[in-house]
Enzyme design. Structure first.
Site, PDB file in Angstrom:
ATOM      1  N   TRP A  55       0.182  -1.379  -0.287  1.00 28.50           N
ATOM      2  CA  TRP A  55       0.384   0.178   0.430  1.00 28.50           C
ATOM      3  C   TRP A  55       0.856   0.924   0.508  1.00 28.50           C
ATOM      4  CZ3 TRP A  55      -4.195  -1.373  -1.945  1.00 28.50           C
ATOM      5  CH2 TRP A  55      -4.971  -2.091  -2.055  1.00 28.50           C
ATOM      6  N   LYS A  66     -12.392  -2.241   6.616  1.00 31.80           N
ATOM      7  CA  LYS A  66     -11.746  -2.991   7.487  1.00 31.80           C
ATOM      8  C   LYS A  66     -12.589  -2.692   8.988  1.00 31.80           C
ATOM      9  CE  LYS A  66      -8.262  -3.621   3.966  1.00 31.80           C
ATOM     10  NZ  LYS A  66      -7.698  -1.902   3.075  1.00 31.80           N
ATOM     11  N   ASP A 117      -2.103   6.704   6.767  1.00 26.81           N
ATOM     12  CA  ASP A 117      -3.599   5.794   5.923  1.00 26.81           C
ATOM     13  C   ASP A 117      -3.063   4.891   6.734  1.00 26.81           C
ATOM     14  OD1 ASP A 117      -4.185   3.832   4.894  1.00 26.81           O
ATOM     15  OD2 ASP A 117      -2.937   3.104   2.759  1.00 26.81           O
TER      16      ASP A 117
END
Ligand SMILES: *Cc1c(COP(=O)(O)O)cnc(C)c1O
Length: 360
Positions: free
Chosen positions: A102, A196, A172
């Site tokens: 990511w 999530k 993030d």
């Protein structure tokens, strides 16, 4: 069929209580005569939902008034572009720490718009650790420093933040927002896709220091300008209304549980059960450096792909699903987000212990 224990990395399990509540309100939300999906985002009823969602999130994370809360779309992946498009100046530089897939995507996106300096990477050991923060040489007067606080695929997390000295820290937090106590003041921008640890896919939450929200360049697409969304209270266009509503239910559930302190305690207890089991096992191993272990995503392997496959099958037959590891790590990965009850982790530990007796 009963509900399973779903260890999926995302979209992931939601609290049963929230799903029950959503189903009760599906056909007729509080006498509105329609579902939340069907109502105008400009209606008074919906306005209360989004305002309440924001108020609850502010309360849970103690978000100071100097921070804006935005409900956007496009996932965390769109933030990979929005952050540099709005914060990276023409001659400026953005620092990034590469802790996995990511981060890498965020770096690739930022490079399209300006100067990027990758301070450190743990790619040399397949991202099984967080680079030593004391070894970093930050860019002087960088526009921002970007980190991925929890690395969903590899199961690492920053247990300490870099000392950024006035440079905005962009985080993030897609896979660990609301998992443990944070100090929002440590960050310039926090962003997280909902799917999530907050709710269904569709909404991306951005928590941003107001003084960072400036007019973007004229060539920046309107939908990608923070200022537009901030000025319009996340109502520039139609927000992901239903996803925000379910997030609100999740925030209510969290508050009722006792907020972040309570959930952090539960998360630590769940993670300890699983990590202790791995550490005591002669069959299962955790690939991650111990001090960098994630509270949310727990990878483990036997070292034998055939045994891994057998274990995944055996767990599945007992109602423990989605524990296959990411293809870049192999083995297993149990995502034990806020909504995973401790009973699910205990059930997993039991299957691991039984499996070791029969296959160890
Ligand atoms: C899942 C994930 C993403 C990607 O999120 P999308 O909402 O699918 O764009 C980014 N970063 C992290 C840490 C993630 O876990």
């Amino acid at each position: 069929m009963e509900r399973v224990y779903n260890f999926s990395a995302g979209p992931s399990t939601l609290p049963e209580k929230v799903l029950t509540q959503a189903s009760k309100e599906m056909l007729n939300y509080r006498n509105a005569g329609m579902s939340v999906m069907e109502m105008s985002h400009r209606s008074k009823v919906y306005d209360e939902i989004i305002k309440e969602a924001e108020a609850l999130l502010r309360e849970l994370l103690s978000i100071p008034n100097e921070y804006e809360v935005l409900f956007l779309q496009g996932g965390a992946s769109t933030q990979f572009a929005m952050v540099p498009l709005n914060l990276l100046s023409e001659n400026g530089t953005a620092d990034y720490i590469d802790t996995g897939a990511w981060s890498k995507k965020a770096i690739a996106e930022a490079k399209k718009f300006g100067n990027v300096n990758v301070l450190a990477s743990s790619e040399d050991a397949n991202y099984t650790y967080i680079p030593n923060l004391n070894d970093l040489t930050f860019t002087k007067d960088a526009d921002y420093i970007h980190i991925t606080t929890n690395n969903t695929i590899y199961g690492t997390q920053f247990n300490q933040l870099p000392n950024v000295e006035g440079v905005p820290l962009v985080a993030d937090m897609s896979s660990n927002i609301l998992a443990e106590k944070i100090n929002v003041n440590d960050f310039g921008v926090i962003f997280a896709g909902a799917q999530k640890n907050m709710g269904p896919a569709g909404v991306t939450i951005v928590i941003m220091k107001k003084d960072l929200i400036k007019k973007a360049g004229d060539n920046v697409p309107t939908m990608l300008q923070y200022k537009i969304h901030a000025d319009k209270d996340s109502m520039f266009n139609t927000p992901p209304t239903y996803s925000i509503y379910v997030c609100k239910l999740v925030f209510e559930w969290l508050k009722e549980l006792g907020g972040i302190d309570a959930i952090e305690k539960m998360n630590r207890a769940k993670a300890k059960l699983l990590y202790d089991c791995i550490d005591e096992s002669k069959l299962f191993k955790g690939p991650v450096k111990k001090e960098d272990r994630s509270l949310m995503n727990v990878p483990f392997i036997t070292g034998n792909p055939d045994l891994d496959t057998q274990f995944i099958k055996e767990a599945g037959s007992k109602g423990l699903v989605n524990i296959k590891g990411h293809r870049s790590v192999g083995g297993m990965r149990a995502s034990i987000y806020n909504a995973m009850p401790v009973e699910g982790v205990k059930a997993l530990v039991n299957v691991m212990k039984d499996f070791e007796v029969t296959h160890g």
